[in-house]
Design a protein around this motif. Structure first.
Motif, PDB file in Angstrom:
ATOM      1  N   GLU A  61       0.774  -1.293   0.140  1.00 32.23           N
ATOM      2  CA  GLU A  61      -0.097  -0.024  -0.054  1.00 32.23           C
ATOM      3  C   GLU A  61       0.982   1.553  -0.034  1.00 32.23           C
ATOM      4  OE1 GLU A  61      -2.866  -0.389   3.062  1.00 32.23           O
ATOM      5  OE2 GLU A  61      -3.729   1.799   2.889  1.00 32.23           O
TER       6      GLU A  61
ATOM      7  N   LYS B 138       4.163  -1.295  -9.768  1.00 31.34           N
ATOM      8  CA  LYS B 138       2.814  -1.349  -9.536  1.00 31.34           C
ATOM      9  C   LYS B 138       2.537  -0.062  -8.496  1.00 31.34           C
ATOM     10  CE  LYS B 138      -0.400  -3.500  -6.102  1.00 31.34           C
ATOM     11  NZ  LYS B 138      -0.419  -2.614  -5.193  1.00 31.34           N
ATOM     12  N   GLY B 139       3.293   0.119  -7.808  1.00 28.35           N
ATOM     13  CA  GLY B 139       3.210   1.713  -7.041  1.00 28.35           C
ATOM     14  C   GLY B 139       3.451   2.760  -8.065  1.00 28.35           C
TER      15      GLY B 139
ATOM     16  N   LYS C  77       2.676   2.650 -11.167  1.00 30.20           N
ATOM     17  CA  LYS C  77       1.675   2.771 -12.086  1.00 30.20           C
ATOM     18  C   LYS C  77       0.296   3.403 -11.320  1.00 30.20           C
ATOM     19  CE  LYS C  77       2.541  -0.983 -15.222  1.00 30.20           C
ATOM     20  NZ  LYS C  77       2.413  -2.369 -15.414  1.00 30.20           N
ATOM     21  N   GLU C  78       0.254   3.206  -9.921  1.00 29.94           N
ATOM     22  CA  GLU C  78      -1.151   3.835  -9.179  1.00 29.94           C
ATOM     23  C   GLU C  78      -0.798   5.526  -9.210  1.00 29.94           C
ATOM     24  OE1 GLU C  78      -1.524   1.957  -5.479  1.00 29.94           O
ATOM     25  OE2 GLU C  78      -1.437   0.052  -6.141  1.00 29.94           O
TER      26      GLU C  78
ATOM     27  N   GLN D  84      -1.770   7.198 -12.217  1.00 28.80           N
ATOM     28  CA  GLN D  84      -3.078   7.098 -12.575  1.00 28.80           C
ATOM     29  C   GLN D  84      -3.388   8.648 -11.511  1.00 28.80           C
ATOM     30  OE1 GLN D  84      -4.734   6.028 -14.781  1.00 28.80           O
ATOM     31  NE2 GLN D  84      -3.400   4.433 -15.586  1.00 28.80           N
ATOM     32  N   ASP D  85      -3.295   8.635 -10.439  1.00 26.18           N
ATOM     33  CA  ASP D  85      -3.389  10.033  -9.783  1.00 26.18           C
ATOM     34  C   ASP D  85      -2.891  11.442 -10.447  1.00 26.18           C
ATOM     35  OD1 ASP D  85      -4.289   8.057  -7.697  1.00 26.18           O
ATOM     36  OD2 ASP D  85      -2.694   8.430  -6.031  1.00 26.18           O
TER      37      ASP D  85
END
Ligand code: CDP
Length: 246
Positions: free
Chosen positions: A10, A219-220, A222-223, A226-227
């Motif tokens: 997370e 993965k982080g 990519k998140e 998006q933000d």
């Protein structure tokens, strides 16, 4: 649970404000947990003195600095070996996507200031800088985003805090993370080309764990990407409504 209650994969809470400064050509405020960074961009403008100009492309200048009150132990104002190194690696990551050849003989200045540091400031700086460059209308092939992943004790985790970075050295071991210290791997990623544009490492790690951390880091990234897209779209939607009303 981790020290701050997050799951291992997370990210910390992210807050983005584009156009944060009135007087720069482009700017952004970027907060990830307790790491807070502001970036301001000036340019492109003609570079003086002339002998520093590149007739084929613009020169990118990046200045990263931590404010005196951003860390627990007062930081002496002015550049350090660390800030010079970080300015350089941040610049290299940004240069991989900015279309510098569009602005021969020019300079683009990126000033990054860390207001509060809780680890991951080079990654937060890349995120703030790319948003400020987008806000300044600088053409680029893609946005890039950055975050650190790594190993704390026996766990592979995303987006380490300072307490996690200090695990096993200044912060005592516990049952959740298990025995060991911390290894921190900052990663910046270009999602369009699926390319890593910054990769560093502080500590030691086995190959298998390194690959797991890389996967988590991407993965982080990519998140965060998006933000960033959402924040840019939101800002420019507001501008167009205002223009229509005017
Ligand atoms: O910030 P980043 O993780 O990119 O770089 P670092 O050199 O690994 O620093 C890790 C953290 O150590 C920073 O984010 C700060 O929280 C802390 N630090 C500090 O307290 N005082 C300094 N002079 C430098 C770093």
């Amino acid at each position: 649970m981790r020290f701050d209650g997050r799951m291992d994969d997370e990210l910390r809470e992210i807050e983005i404000r584009i156009g944060y400064l009135d007087n720069a050509d482009g700017s952004a405020y970027y907060r990830q947990g307790n790491t807070v960074v502001v970036a301001g961009v000036y340019g492109p403008r003609l570079l003086h003195p002339k002998h520093l100009q590149d007739p084929k492309k613009a020169i990118l200048r990046v200045q990263y600095d931590m404010l005196t009150f951003s860390v627990p132990e007062r930081k002496k104002p002015g550049p350090t070996r660390r800030s010079i190194e970080l300015s350089k690696v941040i610049r290299k990551a940004l240069e991989s996507v900015i279309m510098l050849e569009e602005f021969p003989r020019s300079v683009i200045d990126v000033y990054i200031r860390v207001l509060n540091a809780d680890a991951g400031t080079r990654c937060a700086s890349i995120n703030a800088a790319i948003l400020a460059l987008a806000d300044a209308g600088i053409p680029m092939k893609s946005l890039i985003s950055a975050v650190a992943a790594g190993k704390v004790g026996q766990r592979i985790v995303l987006d380490l805090t300072k307490m996690e970075e200090d695990y096993g050295k200044f912060v005592p071991e516990n049952d959740y993370y298990g025995p060991g210290t911390a290894t921190d791997i900052p990663i910046a990623y270009n999602p369009l080309d699926d390319e890593i544009v910054l990769l560093q490492m502080d500590g030691e790690i086995e190959k298998e764990d390194f690959l797991k951390a890389m996967e988590l880091g991407i993965k982080g990234c990519k998140e965060i990407y998006q933000d960033m897209r959402k924040a840019i779209k939101k800002k420019y939607k507001v501008v167009s409504i205002e223009e229509n009303q005017g």
